[in-house]
Scaffold this active site. Structure first.
Site, PDB file in Angstrom:
ATOM      1  N   GLU A 140       3.190 -23.238 -45.216  1.00 37.79           N
ATOM      2  CA  GLU A 140       1.856 -23.673 -44.792  1.00 37.79           C
ATOM      3  C   GLU A 140       1.319 -22.666 -43.788  1.00 37.79           C
ATOM      4  OE1 GLU A 140       2.124 -27.731 -43.472  1.00 37.79           O
ATOM      5  OE2 GLU A 140       2.901 -28.375 -45.420  1.00 37.79           O
TER       6      GLU A 140
ATOM      7  N   TRP B  10       0.087 -19.340 -49.725  1.00 38.22           N
ATOM      8  CA  TRP B  10       0.959 -18.289 -50.268  1.00 38.22           C
ATOM      9  C   TRP B  10       1.979 -18.846 -51.247  1.00 38.22           C
ATOM     10  CZ3 TRP B  10      -1.188 -13.894 -49.672  1.00 38.22           C
ATOM     11  CH2 TRP B  10      -1.928 -13.605 -48.526  1.00 38.22           C
TER      12      TRP B  10
ATOM     13  N   GLU C  79      10.524 -15.563 -48.625  1.00 40.30           N
ATOM     14  CA  GLU C  79      11.892 -16.121 -48.698  1.00 40.30           C
ATOM     15  C   GLU C  79      12.713 -15.756 -47.466  1.00 40.30           C
ATOM     16  OE1 GLU C  79      12.986 -17.949 -51.270  1.00 40.30           O
ATOM     17  OE2 GLU C  79      11.312 -17.644 -52.626  1.00 40.30           O
ATOM     18  N   GLY C  80      12.059 -15.768 -46.316  1.00 40.42           N
ATOM     19  CA  GLY C  80      12.723 -15.394 -45.071  1.00 40.42           C
ATOM     20  C   GLY C  80      12.453 -13.936 -44.788  1.00 40.42           C
TER      21      GLY C  80
HETATM   22  C1  LIG Z   1       3.320 -12.734 -52.186  1.00 40.94           C
HETATM   23  C2  LIG Z   1       3.925 -13.928 -51.509  1.00 40.94           C
HETATM   24  C3  LIG Z   1       4.395 -14.988 -52.268  1.00 40.94           C
HETATM   25  C4  LIG Z   1       4.921 -16.129 -51.643  1.00 40.94           C
HETATM   26  N1  LIG Z   1       5.361 -17.187 -52.415  1.00 40.94           N
HETATM   27  C5  LIG Z   1       5.742 -18.338 -51.799  1.00 40.94           C
HETATM   28  C6  LIG Z   1       6.073 -19.495 -52.595  1.00 40.94           C
HETATM   29  O1  LIG Z   1       6.077 -19.444 -53.839  1.00 40.94           O
HETATM   30  N2  LIG Z   1       6.367 -20.651 -51.954  1.00 40.94           N
HETATM   31  C7  LIG Z   1       6.378 -20.749 -50.585  1.00 40.94           C
HETATM   32  O2  LIG Z   1       6.639 -21.835 -50.085  1.00 40.94           O
HETATM   33  N3  LIG Z   1       6.082 -19.661 -49.814  1.00 40.94           N
HETATM   34  C8  LIG Z   1       5.765 -18.467 -50.382  1.00 40.94           C
HETATM   35  N4  LIG Z   1       5.430 -17.370 -49.615  1.00 40.94           N
HETATM   36  C9  LIG Z   1       5.391 -17.484 -48.164  1.00 40.94           C
HETATM   37  C10 LIG Z   1       6.517 -16.744 -47.453  1.00 40.94           C
HETATM   38  O3  LIG Z   1       7.762 -17.337 -47.668  1.00 40.94           O
HETATM   39  C11 LIG Z   1       6.131 -16.632 -45.977  1.00 40.94           C
HETATM   40  O4  LIG Z   1       5.010 -15.761 -45.909  1.00 40.94           O
HETATM   41  C12 LIG Z   1       7.260 -16.139 -45.100  1.00 40.94           C
HETATM   42  O5  LIG Z   1       8.255 -17.116 -44.958  1.00 40.94           O
HETATM   43  C13 LIG Z   1       6.758 -15.752 -43.692  1.00 40.94           C
HETATM   44  O6  LIG Z   1       5.965 -16.754 -43.161  1.00 40.94           O
HETATM   45  P1  LIG Z   1       4.531 -16.379 -42.526  1.00 40.94           P
HETATM   46  O7  LIG Z   1       3.766 -15.570 -43.510  1.00 40.94           O
HETATM   47  O8  LIG Z   1       3.896 -17.644 -42.063  1.00 40.94           O
HETATM   48  O9  LIG Z   1       4.863 -15.428 -41.318  1.00 40.94           O
HETATM   49  P2  LIG Z   1       5.306 -15.896 -39.840  1.00 40.94           P
HETATM   50  O10 LIG Z   1       6.324 -16.977 -39.942  1.00 40.94           O
HETATM   51  O11 LIG Z   1       4.059 -16.156 -39.062  1.00 40.94           O
HETATM   52  O12 LIG Z   1       6.011 -14.573 -39.292  1.00 40.94           O
HETATM   53  C14 LIG Z   1       5.229 -13.457 -38.811  1.00 40.94           C
HETATM   54  C15 LIG Z   1       6.155 -12.456 -38.155  1.00 40.94           C
HETATM   55  O13 LIG Z   1       6.880 -13.072 -37.074  1.00 40.94           O
HETATM   56  C16 LIG Z   1       8.268 -12.886 -37.255  1.00 40.94           C
HETATM   57  N5  LIG Z   1       8.970 -14.066 -36.737  1.00 40.94           N
HETATM   58  C17 LIG Z   1       8.747 -15.362 -37.055  1.00 40.94           C
HETATM   59  N6  LIG Z   1       9.573 -16.171 -36.362  1.00 40.94           N
HETATM   60  C18 LIG Z   1      10.353 -15.354 -35.595  1.00 40.94           C
HETATM   61  C19 LIG Z   1      11.397 -15.583 -34.646  1.00 40.94           C
HETATM   62  N7  LIG Z   1      11.839 -16.811 -34.376  1.00 40.94           N
HETATM   63  N8  LIG Z   1      11.949 -14.515 -34.046  1.00 40.94           N
HETATM   64  C20 LIG Z   1      11.536 -13.257 -34.343  1.00 40.94           C
HETATM   65  N9  LIG Z   1      10.559 -12.978 -35.210  1.00 40.94           N
HETATM   66  C21 LIG Z   1       9.967 -14.018 -35.834  1.00 40.94           C
HETATM   67  C22 LIG Z   1       8.471 -12.714 -38.744  1.00 40.94           C
HETATM   68  O14 LIG Z   1       9.663 -12.032 -39.014  1.00 40.94           O
HETATM   69  C23 LIG Z   1       7.236 -11.913 -39.104  1.00 40.94           C
HETATM   70  O15 LIG Z   1       7.460 -10.565 -38.834  1.00 40.94           O
HETATM   71  C24 LIG Z   1       4.968 -16.190 -50.217  1.00 40.94           C
HETATM   72  C25 LIG Z   1       4.511 -15.096 -49.465  1.00 40.94           C
HETATM   73  C26 LIG Z   1       4.000 -13.986 -50.083  1.00 40.94           C
HETATM   74  C27 LIG Z   1       3.511 -12.821 -49.261  1.00 40.94           C
END
Ligand SMILES: Cc1cc2nc3c(=O)[nH]c(=O)nc-3n(C[C@H](O)[C@H](O)[C@H](O)COP(=O)(O)OP(=O)(O)OC[C@H]3O[C@@H](n4cnc5c(N)ncnc54)[C@H](O)[C@@H]3O)c2cc1C
Length: 385
Positions: free
Chosen positions: A133, A162, A364-365
């Protein structure tokens, strides 16, 4: 790329046959259309029947549900070969297999397994996995989507962002907060109040349809609740674990395709009156990339064999995902550079892999999250927050 470490000696005849047949198909029939599909952002639905007849959809499922009952290394090899074509093709297979068929099989009732799994293995029912989300994919426990118990089912409200394949999927697994923690539900595309829209202007995984999902008072019948997800967020994480395993194999496939193309290019390229492949700095780049690809392939195979024996903990999969994605992205960027200006053209494929791998590195992390998982394993300290 040559089998430098003789890893093929550790593969069965069936595994080799599967890998080589996918490889042949990918290079002959899939890759030629990838540059246009990427530029126009079109998902090549015509490959789905072939993925099904090759046994890739449902590759690990028991035969009674239409699966092939193959093991983890076979699945990994399939991911590796498919990602040589495009990360979006492997992503589609990961979503259908690891993120959707897996939870339905593991956490669903017998009725729901019979209803969906055979159709999913035939590619007649496409699926998505709705966990992330706006509030932050790295912290899925904080998800805001709710599922309220009502007569005969559940009412779902919330937004997902996403979500791969959602704009073209028939069903999706939605993870939502209930009074008893996070649970999984199957939502069908024609349920009232459900909407999935493609996210435009994406410069990565353009072939996959990645969307935003809105759930406005969506009624989900009791039959579509996944009762085994009583484990809460760990049930969702178990699906991610399966998918991350395939990603580790897939990413090295993309890296291999970049490397093979770049090596061939450099051998042909003349600069300063001699072969570009004869320069010391270029050979250093090639030697580094070749070494990393070999190490990653060996790691993946060992992980796969351990997984088949039930001896592969999630931290090992985190390490593999982190290692393969970091190396693949790095290799694709180095190959892009070594191809010079041609490196930015879709005709040479490398930039498409490079742009795709930016997503593979994040989803996926993220790389940070997997470092923290390994860090927690090593130190006993949880450093996420
Ligand atoms: C093309 C694409 C397809 C996807 N498909 C799916 C799907 O099918 N289903 C689904 O559910 N999701 C999907 N995702 C989502 C994806 O899993 C998330 O984008 C991902 O988990 C990162 O979450 P976020 O984008 O909110 O970034 P954030 O969580 O906001 O992270 C931003 C930055 O902060 C860093 N960060 C976050 N927390 C910490 C911490 N505690 N300590 C240090 N650094 C931290 C991260 O490493 C990153 O560099 C998809 C994403 C993309 C780009």
């Amino acid at each position: 790329m040559e089998d430098f470490l003789k890893l093929d000696d550790q593969l069965s005849k069936d595994e080799l046959k599967l890998r080589d047949s996918i490889n042949k198909w990918v290079y002959a029939d899939v890759i030629p259309s990838m540059p246009d599909a990427f530029e126009q952002s079109v998902f090549p639905k015509e490959i789905i029947p072939r993925l099904s007849s090759a046994g890739i959809l449902g590759i690990k499922l028991p035969k009674e549900y239409g699966g092939r009952a193959m093991k983890d290394v076979a699945y990994g090899l399939a991911c590796q070969e498919l990602e040589k074509a495009d990360s979006a093709i492997r992503s589609f297979v990961s979503i259908q297999n690891s993120l959707c068929m897996f939870p339905i099989f593991k956490y669903g009732t017998e009725e729901i397994k019979q209803k969906f799994l055979p159709k999913m293995t035939k590619g007649e029912c496409l699926s998505f996995f709705g966990l992330t989300e706006e509030s932050g994919g790295s912290d899925p426990s904080n998800l805001q989507t709710t599922a309220k118990k009502v007569s005969g089912g559940w009412e779902l409200n919330g937004n997902k962002k996403w979500i791969g394949i959602s704009p073209i999927a028939d069903i999706g697994i939605i993870w939502a907060q209930t009074d008893h923690g996070i649970r999984g539900f199957i939502v069908e595309k024609n349920f009232e109040g459900f909407e999935a829209k493609d996210i435009p202007q994406r410069m990565s995984l353009r072939i996959a349809k990645v969307g935003e999902v809105k759930l406005n008072k969506v009624f989900v019948p009791d039959s579509h609740f996944l009762p085994g997800t009583e484990k809460g967020i760990s049930a969702a994480l178990s699906c991610l674990n399966e998918a991350r395993y395939g990603i580790a194999w897939g990413a090295v496939g993309a890296a291999t395709d970049c490397f093979d193309r770049t090596l061939a290019y450099l051998k042909d390229r003349e600069l300063f009156g001699k072969s570009a492949a004869s320069f010391q700095l270029i050979q250093k780049e090639l030697a580094d990339m070749f070494t990393e690809i070999n190490k990653t392939q060996a790691f993946n195979l060992q992980m796969g064999r351990l997984k088949e024996k039930g001896e592969c903990p999630p931290v090992m999969i985190s390490m593999a995902k982190m290692n393969a994605c970091k190396n693949a992205l790095d290799i694709s960027r180095r190959c892009r550079d070594l191809l010079g200006a041609n490196g930015i053209s879709l005709e040479y494929h490398v930039i498409r892999h490079m742009l795709n791998l930016e997503s593979v590195y994040t989803y996926e992390g993220t790389d940070n999250i997997h470092h923290l998982i390994v860090g927690q394993y090593l130190t006993g300290h949880k450093a996420f927050c």
